[in-house]
Design a protein around this motif. Sequence first.
Motif, PDB file in Angstrom:
ATOM      1  N   ASN A  89       0.938  -1.072  -0.220  1.00 14.94           N
ATOM      2  CA  ASN A  89       0.137  -0.024   0.114  1.00 14.94           C
ATOM      3  C   ASN A  89       0.877   1.222   0.099  1.00 14.94           C
ATOM      4  O   ASN A  89       0.229   2.463  -0.080  1.00 14.94           O
ATOM      5  CB  ASN A  89      -0.979  -0.025   1.132  1.00 14.94           C
ATOM      6  CG  ASN A  89      -1.859  -1.078   1.133  1.00 14.94           C
ATOM      7  OD1 ASN A  89      -2.754  -1.139   0.126  1.00 14.94           O
ATOM      8  ND2 ASN A  89      -2.138  -1.648   2.047  1.00 14.94           N
ATOM      9  N   TYR A  90       2.055   1.185  -0.080  1.00 19.20           N
ATOM     10  CA  TYR A  90       3.013   2.179   0.225  1.00 19.20           C
ATOM     11  C   TYR A  90       2.931   2.932  -1.392  1.00 19.20           C
ATOM     12  O   TYR A  90       3.066   2.526  -2.414  1.00 19.20           O
ATOM     13  CB  TYR A  90       4.514   1.633   0.369  1.00 19.20           C
ATOM     14  CG  TYR A  90       5.653   2.743  -0.103  1.00 19.20           C
ATOM     15  CD1 TYR A  90       5.531   3.813   0.813  1.00 19.20           C
ATOM     16  CD2 TYR A  90       6.481   2.867  -1.233  1.00 19.20           C
ATOM     17  CE1 TYR A  90       6.620   4.720   0.904  1.00 19.20           C
ATOM     18  CE2 TYR A  90       7.573   3.571  -1.327  1.00 19.20           C
ATOM     19  CZ  TYR A  90       7.376   4.613  -0.123  1.00 19.20           C
ATOM     20  OH  TYR A  90       8.457   5.743  -0.515  1.00 19.20           O
ATOM     21  N   GLN A  91       2.993   4.252  -1.249  1.00 18.12           N
ATOM     22  CA  GLN A  91       2.778   5.258  -2.103  1.00 18.12           C
ATOM     23  C   GLN A  91       3.813   6.274  -2.141  1.00 18.12           C
ATOM     24  O   GLN A  91       3.765   7.246  -0.977  1.00 18.12           O
ATOM     25  CB  GLN A  91       1.360   6.182  -2.172  1.00 18.12           C
ATOM     26  CG  GLN A  91       0.399   5.217  -2.505  1.00 18.12           C
ATOM     27  CD  GLN A  91       0.407   4.576  -3.913  1.00 18.12           C
ATOM     28  OE1 GLN A  91       1.046   5.107  -4.987  1.00 18.12           O
ATOM     29  NE2 GLN A  91      -0.208   3.388  -4.092  1.00 18.12           N
ATOM     30  N   PRO A  92       4.848   6.267  -2.740  1.00 20.36           N
ATOM     31  CA  PRO A  92       6.095   7.209  -2.771  1.00 20.36           C
ATOM     32  C   PRO A  92       5.508   8.453  -2.864  1.00 20.36           C
ATOM     33  O   PRO A  92       4.870   8.855  -3.863  1.00 20.36           O
ATOM     34  CB  PRO A  92       7.026   6.871  -3.982  1.00 20.36           C
ATOM     35  CG  PRO A  92       6.714   5.383  -4.047  1.00 20.36           C
ATOM     36  CD  PRO A  92       5.176   5.270  -3.797  1.00 20.36           C
ATOM     37  N   SER A  93       6.126   9.615  -1.919  1.00 16.71           N
ATOM     38  CA  SER A  93       5.581  11.023  -2.317  1.00 16.71           C
ATOM     39  C   SER A  93       6.896  11.946  -2.436  1.00 16.71           C
ATOM     40  O   SER A  93       6.872  13.026  -2.593  1.00 16.71           O
ATOM     41  CB  SER A  93       4.853  11.453  -0.893  1.00 16.71           C
ATOM     42  OG  SER A  93       5.779  11.213   0.191  1.00 16.71           O
ATOM     43  N   LYS A 101       7.617   3.431  11.747  1.00 21.73           N
ATOM     44  CA  LYS A 101       6.525   3.662  12.607  1.00 21.73           C
ATOM     45  C   LYS A 101       5.389   3.183  11.683  1.00 21.73           C
ATOM     46  O   LYS A 101       4.143   2.840  12.419  1.00 21.73           O
ATOM     47  CB  LYS A 101       6.479   5.265  12.175  1.00 21.73           C
ATOM     48  CG  LYS A 101       5.230   6.057  13.030  1.00 21.73           C
ATOM     49  CD  LYS A 101       5.067   5.888  14.384  1.00 21.73           C
ATOM     50  CE  LYS A 101       4.366   6.627  15.250  1.00 21.73           C
ATOM     51  NZ  LYS A 101       2.917   6.396  14.529  1.00 21.73           N
ATOM     52  N   LEU A 102       5.140   2.956  10.413  1.00 16.31           N
ATOM     53  CA  LEU A 102       4.297   2.341   9.668  1.00 16.31           C
ATOM     54  C   LEU A 102       4.063   1.234  10.079  1.00 16.31           C
ATOM     55  O   LEU A 102       2.745   0.604  10.421  1.00 16.31           O
ATOM     56  CB  LEU A 102       4.450   2.624   8.103  1.00 16.31           C
ATOM     57  CG  LEU A 102       4.412   3.921   7.579  1.00 16.31           C
ATOM     58  CD1 LEU A 102       4.674   3.695   6.178  1.00 16.31           C
ATOM     59  CD2 LEU A 102       3.239   4.403   7.751  1.00 16.31           C
ATOM     60  N   LEU A 103       5.093   0.381  10.539  1.00 16.86           N
ATOM     61  CA  LEU A 103       5.031  -1.288  10.803  1.00 16.86           C
ATOM     62  C   LEU A 103       4.483  -1.265  12.306  1.00 16.86           C
ATOM     63  O   LEU A 103       3.529  -2.008  12.615  1.00 16.86           O
ATOM     64  CB  LEU A 103       6.549  -1.804  10.534  1.00 16.86           C
ATOM     65  CG  LEU A 103       6.800  -2.018   9.108  1.00 16.86           C
ATOM     66  CD1 LEU A 103       8.168  -2.542   9.104  1.00 16.86           C
ATOM     67  CD2 LEU A 103       5.878  -2.948   8.471  1.00 16.86           C
TER      68      LEU A 103
END
Length: 254
Positions: A89-93, A101-103
């Motif tokens: 679901n990762y969307q590079p910005s 932190k996401l995990l």
Amino acid sequence: MASTSAPRSSLSSAASRIATAASNLSSDSQTLIAEIRKSLGIIKGIAVDLEKAQRSDKVKELENTVLELLESCDDCTNLSEAISNVGHNYQPSGQPTDFGKLLEDKIATLKEESPFVPQNIPLYRQFKEAIWNVHHEGQPMPGEEQEDIVMTSTQNILLNMTCPLTGKPVIELENPIRCMDCKHIYEKDPVMHYIRTKGQALCPVAGCPKLLQEGRVICDPLLRIEIDEIRAASTSNKAVTNVDDYTEINDDID
């Protein structure tokens, strides 16, 4: 135009690499989980032998070991699911991303949604039943009815018990594979044919919105172990039923 498309291409490539890395890490975690579950089966067999030898103290020690392994297995399962979820679901910005932190946030959510309660885990229940059946086979465990025992011992984490394309029971599939997105299980050849002949291969399970992709429908490390556990539980339940039937015949004769 060139300066705009290049960064987009780079971000897309980064997202693809992250997703691939997440799949590899998640698979490694599942391999560890599979090994833990194999160990639990071995421990159960040893505990049954010790119970037959009336070594209750050693059986209790093994039960504590089972609980520790189940908690570790639960942690690994949450980690594997968190890695897979974050990675895909990762969307590079273009900005730095704190994956740690996401995990942590995803694992916390998973634990909140499904807290670790040993009594609710089929593998723990199967361990307790195996020990109980050494001296009380066919009898309900204390405080419970026979129907509750059979129902609990057959609980599992497989999402479907028959292949939605062939109708064949999952425990009889020759080459079972599972969709990593919706977790439904299929026979390999029919589902691969289904995917290749459909423009958009929507999961054939009624109400499932997931699309099937070849690279996302696999025989993950846990699948065959989970199927073997279902087979073992099914065999155990048949044995209990046979005891009940035998008792009824004796009652009729008397």
